[in-house]
Motif scaffolding. Structure first.
Motif, PDB file in Angstrom:
ATOM      1  N   ARG A 125       0.999  -1.264  -0.014  1.00 16.20           N
ATOM      2  CA  ARG A 125       0.016  -0.077  -0.117  1.00 16.20           C
ATOM      3  C   ARG A 125       0.816   1.391  -0.020  1.00 16.20           C
ATOM      4  NH1 ARG A 125      -5.437   0.001  -1.028  1.00 16.20           N
ATOM      5  NH2 ARG A 125      -5.846  -1.574   0.440  1.00 16.20           N
ATOM      6  N   GLN A 126       1.955   1.165   0.669  1.00 16.59           N
ATOM      7  CA  GLN A 126       2.687   2.194   0.866  1.00 16.59           C
ATOM      8  C   GLN A 126       3.449   2.604  -0.522  1.00 16.59           C
ATOM      9  OE1 GLN A 126       5.835   1.748   3.954  1.00 16.59           O
ATOM     10  NE2 GLN A 126       7.358   3.372   3.155  1.00 16.59           N
ATOM     11  N   ILE A 127       3.948   1.313  -0.896  1.00 19.23           N
ATOM     12  CA  ILE A 127       4.591   1.791  -2.456  1.00 19.23           C
ATOM     13  C   ILE A 127       3.665   2.093  -3.366  1.00 19.23           C
ATOM     14  CG2 ILE A 127       5.665   0.535  -4.436  1.00 19.23           C
ATOM     15  CD1 ILE A 127       6.847  -1.650  -2.240  1.00 19.23           C
ATOM     16  N   ALA A 128       2.533   1.652  -3.276  1.00 20.00           N
ATOM     17  CA  ALA A 128       1.455   2.143  -4.056  1.00 20.00           C
ATOM     18  C   ALA A 128       1.304   3.593  -4.089  1.00 20.00           C
ATOM     19  CB  ALA A 128       0.197   1.540  -4.074  1.00 20.00           C
ATOM     20  N   ARG A 129       1.168   4.096  -2.907  1.00 18.00           N
ATOM     21  CA  ARG A 129       0.975   5.505  -2.491  1.00 18.00           C
ATOM     22  C   ARG A 129       2.283   6.445  -3.038  1.00 18.00           C
ATOM     23  NH1 ARG A 129      -2.635   4.315   2.766  1.00 18.00           N
ATOM     24  NH2 ARG A 129      -4.551   4.000   1.549  1.00 18.00           N
ATOM     25  N   GLN A 130       3.242   5.856  -2.632  1.00 18.70           N
ATOM     26  CA  GLN A 130       4.542   6.542  -3.022  1.00 18.70           C
ATOM     27  C   GLN A 130       4.696   6.873  -4.515  1.00 18.70           C
ATOM     28  OE1 GLN A 130       7.733   4.725  -1.429  1.00 18.70           O
ATOM     29  NE2 GLN A 130       7.475   5.445   0.454  1.00 18.70           N
ATOM     30  N   GLN A 131       4.151   5.785  -5.419  1.00 22.60           N
ATOM     31  CA  GLN A 131       4.179   5.907  -6.751  1.00 22.60           C
ATOM     32  C   GLN A 131       2.925   6.501  -7.412  1.00 22.60           C
ATOM     33  OE1 GLN A 131       6.376   4.798  -8.677  1.00 22.60           O
ATOM     34  NE2 GLN A 131       7.580   4.511  -6.891  1.00 22.60           N
ATOM     35  N   GLY A 132       2.173   7.106  -6.476  1.00 25.87           N
ATOM     36  CA  GLY A 132       0.803   7.932  -6.945  1.00 25.87           C
ATOM     37  C   GLY A 132      -0.737   7.321  -7.078  1.00 25.87           C
ATOM     38  N   ASN A 133      -0.547   6.136  -6.664  1.00 24.08           N
ATOM     39  CA  ASN A 133      -2.092   5.762  -6.872  1.00 24.08           C
ATOM     40  C   ASN A 133      -2.417   5.037  -5.407  1.00 24.08           C
ATOM     41  OD1 ASN A 133      -1.899   2.607  -6.614  1.00 24.08           O
ATOM     42  ND2 ASN A 133      -0.371   2.960  -8.495  1.00 24.08           N
ATOM     43  N   ASP A 134      -3.647   4.614  -5.327  1.00 20.93           N
ATOM     44  CA  ASP A 134      -4.018   4.035  -3.949  1.00 20.93           C
ATOM     45  C   ASP A 134      -3.907   2.646  -3.784  1.00 20.93           C
ATOM     46  OD1 ASP A 134      -4.830   5.094  -1.173  1.00 20.93           O
ATOM     47  OD2 ASP A 134      -6.806   4.231  -1.886  1.00 20.93           O
ATOM     48  N   GLY A 135      -3.488   1.684  -4.810  1.00 19.66           N
ATOM     49  CA  GLY A 135      -3.456   0.500  -4.747  1.00 19.66           C
ATOM     50  C   GLY A 135      -4.631  -0.139  -4.571  1.00 19.66           C
ATOM     51  N   GLU A 136      -5.556   0.197  -5.363  1.00 19.26           N
ATOM     52  CA  GLU A 136      -6.824  -0.358  -5.155  1.00 19.26           C
ATOM     53  C   GLU A 136      -6.965  -1.736  -5.306  1.00 19.26           C
ATOM     54  OE1 GLU A 136      -9.648   0.749  -8.270  1.00 19.26           O
ATOM     55  OE2 GLU A 136     -11.309  -0.225  -7.423  1.00 19.26           O
ATOM     56  N   GLY A 137      -5.908  -2.476  -6.283  1.00 21.16           N
ATOM     57  CA  GLY A 137      -5.683  -3.943  -6.432  1.00 21.16           C
ATOM     58  C   GLY A 137      -5.373  -4.607  -5.084  1.00 21.16           C
ATOM     59  N   LEU A 138      -5.144  -3.908  -3.694  1.00 22.60           N
ATOM     60  CA  LEU A 138      -4.886  -4.718  -2.690  1.00 22.60           C
ATOM     61  C   LEU A 138      -6.292  -5.070  -1.925  1.00 22.60           C
ATOM     62  CD1 LEU A 138      -1.887  -2.733  -1.514  1.00 22.60           C
ATOM     63  CD2 LEU A 138      -1.799  -4.782  -2.472  1.00 22.60           C
ATOM     64  N   ASP A 139      -7.387  -4.426  -2.588  1.00 24.93           N
ATOM     65  CA  ASP A 139      -8.712  -4.540  -1.703  1.00 24.93           C
ATOM     66  C   ASP A 139      -9.302  -5.745  -1.984  1.00 24.93           C
ATOM     67  OD1 ASP A 139      -7.992  -1.861  -0.928  1.00 24.93           O
ATOM     68  OD2 ASP A 139      -9.369  -0.844  -2.356  1.00 24.93           O
ATOM     69  N   PHE A 140      -8.947  -6.488  -2.923  1.00 20.62           N
ATOM     70  CA  PHE A 140      -9.481  -7.692  -3.234  1.00 20.62           C
ATOM     71  C   PHE A 140      -8.979  -8.993  -2.492  1.00 20.62           C
ATOM     72  CE2 PHE A 140     -10.266  -4.372  -6.127  1.00 20.62           C
ATOM     73  CZ  PHE A 140     -11.666  -4.676  -6.423  1.00 20.62           C
ATOM     74  N   HIS A 141      -9.882 -10.013  -2.484  1.00 23.75           N
ATOM     75  CA  HIS A 141      -9.426 -11.238  -1.724  1.00 23.75           C
ATOM     76  C   HIS A 141      -8.177 -11.775  -2.309  1.00 23.75           C
ATOM     77  CE1 HIS A 141     -11.519 -14.277   0.755  1.00 23.75           C
ATOM     78  NE2 HIS A 141     -10.588 -14.616   0.560  1.00 23.75           N
ATOM     79  N   GLU A 142      -8.006 -11.731  -3.737  1.00 20.66           N
ATOM     80  CA  GLU A 142      -6.746 -12.059  -4.442  1.00 20.66           C
ATOM     81  C   GLU A 142      -5.560 -11.569  -3.818  1.00 20.66           C
ATOM     82  OE1 GLU A 142      -5.811 -14.272  -6.460  1.00 20.66           O
ATOM     83  OE2 GLU A 142      -4.115 -13.161  -7.596  1.00 20.66           O
ATOM     84  N   SER A 143      -5.672 -10.512  -3.235  1.00 23.33           N
ATOM     85  CA  SER A 143      -4.224  -9.942  -2.859  1.00 23.33           C
ATOM     86  C   SER A 143      -3.949 -10.643  -1.455  1.00 23.33           C
ATOM     87  CB  SER A 143      -4.436  -8.236  -2.641  1.00 23.33           C
ATOM     88  OG  SER A 143      -4.388  -7.821  -3.907  1.00 23.33           O
ATOM     89  N   PHE A 144      -4.984 -10.574  -0.619  1.00 18.51           N
ATOM     90  CA  PHE A 144      -4.858 -11.448   0.635  1.00 18.51           C
ATOM     91  C   PHE A 144      -4.100 -12.952   0.385  1.00 18.51           C
ATOM     92  CE2 PHE A 144      -6.037 -14.364   3.883  1.00 18.51           C
ATOM     93  CZ  PHE A 144      -5.155 -13.768   4.940  1.00 18.51           C
ATOM     94  N   LEU A 145      -4.840 -13.502  -0.785  1.00 16.74           N
ATOM     95  CA  LEU A 145      -4.479 -14.879  -0.889  1.00 16.74           C
ATOM     96  C   LEU A 145      -2.706 -14.906  -1.422  1.00 16.74           C
ATOM     97  CD1 LEU A 145      -5.315 -17.779  -1.243  1.00 16.74           C
ATOM     98  CD2 LEU A 145      -6.089 -17.439  -3.337  1.00 16.74           C
ATOM     99  N   ILE A 146      -2.684 -13.826  -2.128  1.00 17.58           N
ATOM    100  CA  ILE A 146      -1.100 -13.586  -2.649  1.00 17.58           C
ATOM    101  C   ILE A 146      -0.186 -13.508  -1.432  1.00 17.58           C
ATOM    102  CG2 ILE A 146       0.388 -12.126  -3.461  1.00 17.58           C
ATOM    103  CD1 ILE A 146      -1.455 -11.543  -5.902  1.00 17.58           C
ATOM    104  N   GLY A 147      -0.707 -12.810  -0.381  1.00 16.36           N
ATOM    105  CA  GLY A 147       0.239 -12.548   0.805  1.00 16.36           C
ATOM    106  C   GLY A 147       0.260 -13.947   1.583  1.00 16.36           C
ATOM    107  N   ALA A 148      -0.649 -14.628   1.651  1.00 16.71           N
ATOM    108  CA  ALA A 148      -0.580 -15.642   2.408  1.00 16.71           C
ATOM    109  C   ALA A 148       0.221 -16.845   1.697  1.00 16.71           C
ATOM    110  CB  ALA A 148      -2.136 -16.355   2.525  1.00 16.71           C
ATOM    111  N   ILE A 149      -0.017 -16.775   0.265  1.00 18.88           N
ATOM    112  CA  ILE A 149       0.825 -17.992  -0.195  1.00 18.88           C
ATOM    113  C   ILE A 149       2.244 -17.550  -0.283  1.00 18.88           C
ATOM    114  CG2 ILE A 149       1.296 -18.734  -2.725  1.00 18.88           C
ATOM    115  CD1 ILE A 149      -1.693 -18.288  -3.366  1.00 18.88           C
TER     116      ILE A 149
END
Ligand SMILES: Cc1cc2nc3c(=O)[nH]c(=O)nc-3n(C[C@H](O)[C@H](O)[C@H](O)COP(=O)(O)O)c2cc1C
Length: 287
Positions: A125-149
């Motif tokens: 999320r921090q990297i996304a914000r530093q790069q000027g977007n809000d990292g909306e892709g992190l809001d989805f279940h898929e991103s949590f699954l990526i973190g767990a994997i």
């Protein structure tokens, strides 16, 4: 490929050491049907894995944490996102507090090192914000699954390194029994979640361990399409587990009955059935 037989001894920790000849098959539990022409230490370490829950008091050599994290960081990671972090805990009181959040697992106190593996979207999320977007892709279940994997792959690389060093370890899924208390103890930022812990130490040589049987390949390996799981094959696994448990002086319970009990109903999840709501409170959006 040719057949081979392990010809070694057991070391002080009950681990197999030695080599293979080319006549028979004894490696793996259940044994591998076909062995490669050249055996190697990596295969030996992988097939000799067992969890250790009893440790010597000795501290680990300097640099161990960094070495294990280097092994963990070498694991593959989804889109190179590296959506995981790890917290190395050595403080005895903190280990004791974490152990008390896991419903048992006294080995957390006994181990000189406790690694807590996180699915971590906060840095992304921090990297996304530093790069000027809000990292909306992190809001989805898929991103949590990526973190767990990613956390699981990283941790397992560390486990292989631990085994290769003659150290012992044990995963602690009990970290998910009270995730919010764990998050407070470790001062986790929003969108970081302790997927599991890992105790690390020198195995106590007076407590013998052995390679625990796994299901026969016939019920986990299918070719081309999913196939039938035959109850005779499951029964053969129960027989192997019974022999293993007797050897370890454990009650000779059928393993499939234990598995069935663990998934019997919501109560069997020991509070973890509330995980979706808890994750949302920890900042994960899970759309
Ligand atoms: C994600 C995960 C969570 C686990 N949680 C616990 C735990 O909370 N306590 C424990 O004693 N063992 C735990 N284990 C260890 C398993 O019981 C063990 O890996 C399994 O019985 C197979 O035995 P082995 O590792 O000796 O081959 C966990 C393993 C994994 C992969």
């Amino acid at each position: 490929m040719q057949e081979g037989r392990w010809l070694g001894e057991h070391n002080d920790c009950g681990q197999r050491v030695g080599r293979l000849d080319s006549h028979n098959i004894l490696i793996g539990n259940p044994p591998i049907p076909v062995l490669p022409e050249k055996w190697n230490n990596t295969l030996q370490v992988l097939l000799d894995h067992r969890s250790s829950r009893h440790y010597r008091r000795d501290a680990l050599p300097a640099g161990t944490v960094e070495l294990l994290v280097a092994a963990a960081q070498s694991a593959p990671t989804s889109s190179n996102l590296q959506a995981w972090s790890v917290i190395a805990v050595k403080d005895a009181e903190r280990k004791a507090r974490l152990a008390s959040l896991t419903d048992g697992n006294e080995h957390i106190r006994a181990a000189p090192l406790f690694l807590v593996w996180l699915a971590d979207l906060s840095r992304l999320r921090q990297i996304a914000r530093q790069q000027g977007n809000d990292g909306e892709g992190l809001d989805f279940h898929e991103s949590f699954l990526i973190g767990a994997i990613d956390a699981a792959l990283a941790a397992q690389n560390a486990v292989v390194a631990i085994d290769s060093l003659g150290l012992g370890s044990c995963y602690i899924g009990g970290m998910r029994n009270r995730p919010e208390d764990v998050a407070r103890e470790l001062k986790l930022p929003p969108e970081a979640f302790a997927v599991f812990g890992l105790t690390v130490g020198y195995p106590d040589p007076s407590v013998k361990t052995d390679v625990k049987p796994r299901l026969p390949q016939s019920v986990v390996l299918f070719r081309e399409q999913y196939g039938e799981v035959r109850s005779e094959e499951l029964a053969s696994y129960d027989d192997a587990m019974k022999a293993f448990q007797e050897k370890q002086n454990l009650p000779p319970k059928g393993r499939t009955s234990v598995i069935a009990k663990r998934i019997e109903n919501e109560a069997a999840l020991k509070g973890r059935s509330q995980l979706t709501a808890i994750l949302r409170r920890l900042g994960f959006r899970l759309k």
